[in-house]
Design a protein around this motif. Structure first.
Motif, short mmCIF file in Angstrom:
data_model
loop_
_atom_site.label_atom_id
_atom_site.label_comp_id
_atom_site.label_asym_id
_atom_site.label_seq_id
_atom_site.Cartn_x
_atom_site.Cartn_y
_atom_site.Cartn_z
N LEU A 98 41.55 19.39 41.51
CA LEU A 98 42.88 19.22 41.90
C LEU A 98 44.10 20.79 40.70
CD1 LEU A 98 44.20 15.99 40.49
CD2 LEU A 98 43.63 16.65 43.22
N ALA A 99 44.43 20.90 41.35
CA ALA A 99 45.22 22.49 40.93
C ALA A 99 45.41 22.15 39.37
CB ALA A 99 46.23 22.64 42.08
N PRO A 100 45.83 23.42 38.80
CA PRO A 100 46.30 23.13 37.69
C PRO A 100 47.87 22.09 37.19
CG PRO A 100 45.99 25.11 37.63
CD PRO A 100 46.13 24.24 38.85
N ALA A 101 48.94 21.91 37.72
CA ALA A 101 50.14 21.83 37.71
C ALA A 101 50.23 20.26 38.52
CB ALA A 101 50.80 22.35 39.25
N VAL A 102 49.01 19.80 39.28
CA VAL A 102 48.92 18.55 39.82
C VAL A 102 48.20 17.47 38.89
CG1 VAL A 102 47.53 16.93 41.95
CG2 VAL A 102 48.93 19.79 42.20
N TRP A 105 49.45 16.92 35.52
CA TRP A 105 50.92 15.77 35.61
C TRP A 105 49.88 13.96 36.11
CZ3 TRP A 105 55.68 15.03 33.90
CH2 TRP A 105 56.43 16.50 34.44
N THR A 106 48.91 14.23 37.28
CA THR A 106 47.76 12.81 37.11
C THR A 106 47.12 12.89 35.13
OG1 THR A 106 47.07 14.37 39.21
CG2 THR A 106 45.66 12.26 38.24
N ALA A 107 46.83 14.00 34.89
CA ALA A 107 46.83 12.99 33.69
C ALA A 107 47.69 12.97 32.78
CB ALA A 107 46.31 14.44 32.65
N LEU A 108 49.02 13.35 32.68
CA LEU A 108 50.15 12.45 32.41
C LEU A 108 50.61 10.88 32.74
CD1 LEU A 108 52.29 13.50 29.98
CD2 LEU A 108 54.02 14.18 31.84
N ALA A 109 49.97 11.34 33.95
CA ALA A 109 50.07 9.22 34.65
C ALA A 109 49.10 8.39 34.16
CB ALA A 109 50.17 9.76 36.02
N LEU A 110 48.10 9.13 33.80
CA LEU A 110 46.55 8.47 33.46
C LEU A 110 47.55 8.34 32.58
CD1 LEU A 110 43.97 6.95 33.82
CD2 LEU A 110 43.29 8.87 32.88
N VAL A 386 46.36 33.63 34.90
CA VAL A 386 45.40 34.39 35.49
C VAL A 386 44.89 33.40 34.33
CG1 VAL A 386 44.45 35.04 37.25
CG2 VAL A 386 46.89 34.88 37.30
N TYR A 387 43.78 32.81 34.67
CA TYR A 387 42.52 32.87 33.56
C TYR A 387 41.65 32.30 34.98
CZ TYR A 387 45.05 28.63 32.28
OH TYR A 387 45.57 27.67 32.57
N TYR A 388 40.05 32.14 34.86
CA TYR A 388 39.27 31.68 34.92
C TYR A 388 38.21 31.56 34.29
CZ TYR A 388 35.28 31.30 38.52
OH TYR A 388 34.38 30.93 38.77
N PRO A 389 37.59 29.95 35.04
CA PRO A 389 38.28 29.17 35.53
C PRO A 389 38.75 28.27 34.97
CG PRO A 389 36.03 28.23 35.08
CD PRO A 389 36.03 29.88 34.19
N GLY A 390 40.23 27.65 35.98
CA GLY A 390 41.02 26.55 35.37
C GLY A 390 42.89 26.93 35.51
N SER A 391 43.26 27.79 36.68
CA SER A 391 43.92 28.04 37.08
C SER A 391 44.49 28.18 38.34
CB SER A 391 44.53 29.59 36.21
OG SER A 391 44.07 30.29 37.16
N GLY A 392 43.76 27.71 38.68
CA GLY A 392 43.91 26.89 40.18
C GLY A 392 43.62 28.96 41.15
N LYS A 393 42.88 29.88 40.49
CA LYS A 393 42.49 31.34 41.44
C LYS A 393 41.13 31.68 41.32
CE LYS A 393 46.95 32.69 40.73
NZ LYS A 393 47.38 32.98 42.30
N SER A 394 40.98 32.04 42.27
CA SER A 394 39.16 32.02 42.58
C SER A 394 38.53 33.14 41.20
CB SER A 394 38.94 32.40 44.47
OG SER A 394 39.56 33.86 44.85
N PHE A 395 37.84 33.98 41.51
CA PHE A 395 37.09 34.76 40.89
C PHE A 395 37.14 35.71 41.73
CE2 PHE A 395 34.21 37.40 39.31
CZ PHE A 395 34.09 37.16 37.73
N GLU A 396 37.50 36.06 42.98
CA GLU A 396 37.89 37.26 43.06
C GLU A 396 39.56 37.46 43.25
OE1 GLU A 396 36.52 39.08 44.66
OE2 GLU A 396 34.73 38.01 44.22
N GLU A 397 40.06 36.86 42.65
CA GLU A 397 41.76 36.56 42.77
C GLU A 397 41.57 36.89 40.76
OE1 GLU A 397 43.92 33.14 45.86
OE2 GLU A 397 42.54 33.08 43.83
N TYR A 398 40.97 36.47 40.58
CA TYR A 398 40.93 36.92 39.04
C TYR A 398 40.74 38.60 38.76
CZ TYR A 398 38.76 37.51 34.66
OH TYR A 398 38.80 38.18 33.30
N LYS A 399 38.89 39.07 39.78
CA LYS A 399 39.17 40.13 39.50
C LYS A 399 40.36 41.11 39.60
CE LYS A 399 35.04 40.73 41.59
NZ LYS A 399 34.20 41.20 42.46
N SER A 400 41.05 40.84 40.82
CA SER A 400 42.30 41.40 40.80
C SER A 400 43.47 41.81 40.23
CB SER A 400 42.84 41.30 42.39
OG SER A 400 43.96 41.78 43.19
N ALA A 401 43.43 40.27 39.68
CA ALA A 401 44.43 40.35 38.21
C ALA A 401 44.33 41.18 37.17
CB ALA A 401 44.97 38.95 38.51
#
Length: 541
Positions: A98-102, A105-110, A386-401
């Motif tokens: 799941l994406a971080p934001a989702v 809220w899923t964890a909060l619902a749980l 942006v951090y990897y893993p965990g922010s919903g970004k791929s490793f390639e997106e992390y490298k670019s950031a």
């Protein structure tokens, strides 16, 4: 509660309040157990008082209110336990993709669902038996959690700290005449890799920045490498101008007590030597506890004043277990205000000499750029962390950031140097940009507990390749120079500004720890980094 005798209810209430207190103790003890050798007892007192006090007072108030609130009070220990397990719920959503934001809220619902289910469970059962069962479970778990903490405290030996203090005291202490002393700006950009590392691992050409530094009179060490692959040992080493083999041998490879290293960072020989010589000391720290601030600085500049920034490292670790940290940090180690905090620090550094007054200034800045989380793009615009893993970004997106983050820092470092160089206060300037470690390899980011000594050659070179550059007045001191590692940086600087030639350490070793936990078990990887070891081998997938 209708039909419950007062005496029986008093026992039920007492067990419920006791269970809540036990849950608070479990949470505090858990953080201590999960961070062995890092927590000083004094750091836990405020967190313990707040957690335990809240755990006792809240159910007591609910019971005092009466009515339906008593049912909620009975379930409060379960709700509190789930509250402190919130980060585990979030971790489960990450595993589910799941994406971080989702996921949040899923964890909060749980968490809400658990609270509701607990209330419903109380309605269906004998309440005294329910309270008794919860008390037995929570009390036994609390005892089991506190036992390793107690054993660790009993087994703790002061020898490591005493030896650390001895190493500090035996560091070179030259005599410096402040009447002729230059201002010193020493910037440590965390996880800033060498040109080779950034080109190979991040597909970014950092050579224009090197040329811009050299055009301004900097010496940029061509084959710079760190002595250690982790901030805590790297700073302890460089700020005391020594390797840590004596300490590692004394405490042993199975020891994971970092407190001697924290002591060496806080009490380091460099700041003490400069302060006692008459320097004003300006400290720019970050959210990492050991360099967060200095008790010896004339001025500490963190960059922002928020409730999160006012908590210590232990309190942050405890809050990260709960939903509270997500409103402050977006799930990362740094707070939401990290972008603004760093920008404020960079702006502060531009004017550090202009504010220095009559005394020479020593400014030490441990900057969490380009360290995760990445908070700005190449234009300095604040972005979602942006951090990897965990922010919903791929490793390639992390490298670019990462590349964009480094590019923005490059621009600001040049502006900071130019602004300070332009200040005509009659004193010279020494300006250093020296990383403590290189970037984290992909496998280490994905598994922070991995055995680092299993790195392949590429990963060793990525973790140890750093930027290390220095400027000083060549007309006064001769052409600037550095050796391959930061262990000699301050020996070189202090030799130039004092009346004493400090011998350099010729055996500049690079030592790789076993893992994040076992920092004293080190493997020599110098040959790999200098080309004397095995040839570059294929990267492990």
């Amino acid at each position: 509660m209708t039909g419950v005798r007062p005496g029986r209810w008093n026992r039920t209430a007492a067990m419920t309040i006791g269970s809540s207190g036990c849950v608070a103790l479990i949470a505090v003890a858990g953080v201590m157990v999960d961070n062995p050798g890092e927590v000083a007892p004094s750091e836990t007192l405020r967190a313990l008082c707040v957690a335990l006090g809240s755990a006792l007072i809240i159910p007591a108030l609910l019971i005092a209110i009466g009515g339906p609130m008593r049912v909620i009070a009975l379930t409060f220990p379960i709700i509190l336990f789930a509250f402190f397990k919130f980060s585990g719920f979030v971790g489960a959503t990450e595993i589910a993709g799941l994406a971080p934001a989702v996921g949040f809220w899923t964890a909060l619902a749980l968490l809400t669902l658990i609270a509701a289910a607990s209330v419903d469970s109380v309605r269906r059962r004998d309440r005294q038996k329910f309270a008794s069962f919860i008390f037995v479970v929570s009390a036994s778990t609390a005892l089991a959690s506190l036992l390793p903490v107690a054993l660790s405290s009993i087994a703790a030996k002061p020898a490591g700290k005493l030896l650390a203090q001895s190493i500090i005291e035996n560091a070179p202490r030259p005599t410096i005449s402040v009447g002729d002393a230059p201002d010193i700006i020493y910037i440590v950009p965390d996880r800033y890799g060498s040109d080779e590392v950034i080109r190979r691992e991040f597909d970014y050409d950092n050579r224009p920045f090197r040329r811009a530094l050299e055009d301004r009179g900097f010496h940029v060490a061509a084959n710079a490498r760190s002595n250690y692959g982790k901030t805590v040992v790297s700073l302890a080493s460089s700020l005391n101008m020594t390797d840590l083999s004596t300490l590692a041998d004394a405490v042993g490879p199975e020891n994971f007590d970092r407190r001697p290293l924290y002591h060496m960072i806080r009490e380091n020989a460099v700041q003490e030597t400069l302060r006692k010589s008459g320097y004003g000391y300006v400290h720019l720290g970050n959210w990492w506890g050991p360099s967060r601030s200095s008790p010896y600085a004339d001025s500490n500049f963190y960059g922002v004043n928020t409730l999160w920034s006012m908590t210590n490292e232990f309190e942050k670790a405890l809050l990260r277990l709960t939903p509270i940290s997500w409103f402050a940090t977006d799930g990362a180690a740094a707070e939401r205000a990290e972008c603004g905090r760093l920008k404020n620090q960079l702006t502060y550094l531009e004017g550090v000499r202009a504010r220095a007054g009559d005394r020479p200034v020593y400014a030490f800045a441990h900057l969490t750029i380009p360290h995760d989380p990445i908070t700005m793009n190449e234009n300095g615009e604040c972005i979602d962390h942006v951090y990897y893993p965990g922010s919903g970004k791929s490793f390639e997106e992390y490298k670019s950031a990462y590349s964009g983050y480094a590019a923005y820092l490059n621009k600001r470092l040049l502006e900071i140097f130019d602004a300070n160089k332009a200040v005509d206060n009659g004193r010279g300037l020494i300006f250093v940009v020296q990383a403590d470690e290189g970037p984290y390899p992909k496998r280490l980011q994905e598994n922070g507990a991995m055995i680092m000594q299993d790195f392949n050659v590429d990963e060793v070179r990525e973790k140890f390749g750093i930027i290390n550059a220095i400027y000083w007045d060549a007309k006064k001191y001769g052409a600037p120079y550095l050796t391959d590692t930061p262990i000699n940086n301050w020996r070189i600087i202090l030799s130039k500004i004092s009346s004493r030639e400090i011998p350099l350490i010729e055996d500049e070793r690079s030592l790789l720890m076993r893992s994040d936990q076992y920092v004293y078990d080190n493997k020599d990887v110098t040959d790999i980094l200098t080309g004397a070891g095995p040839q570059l081998q294929a990267r492990a997938d």
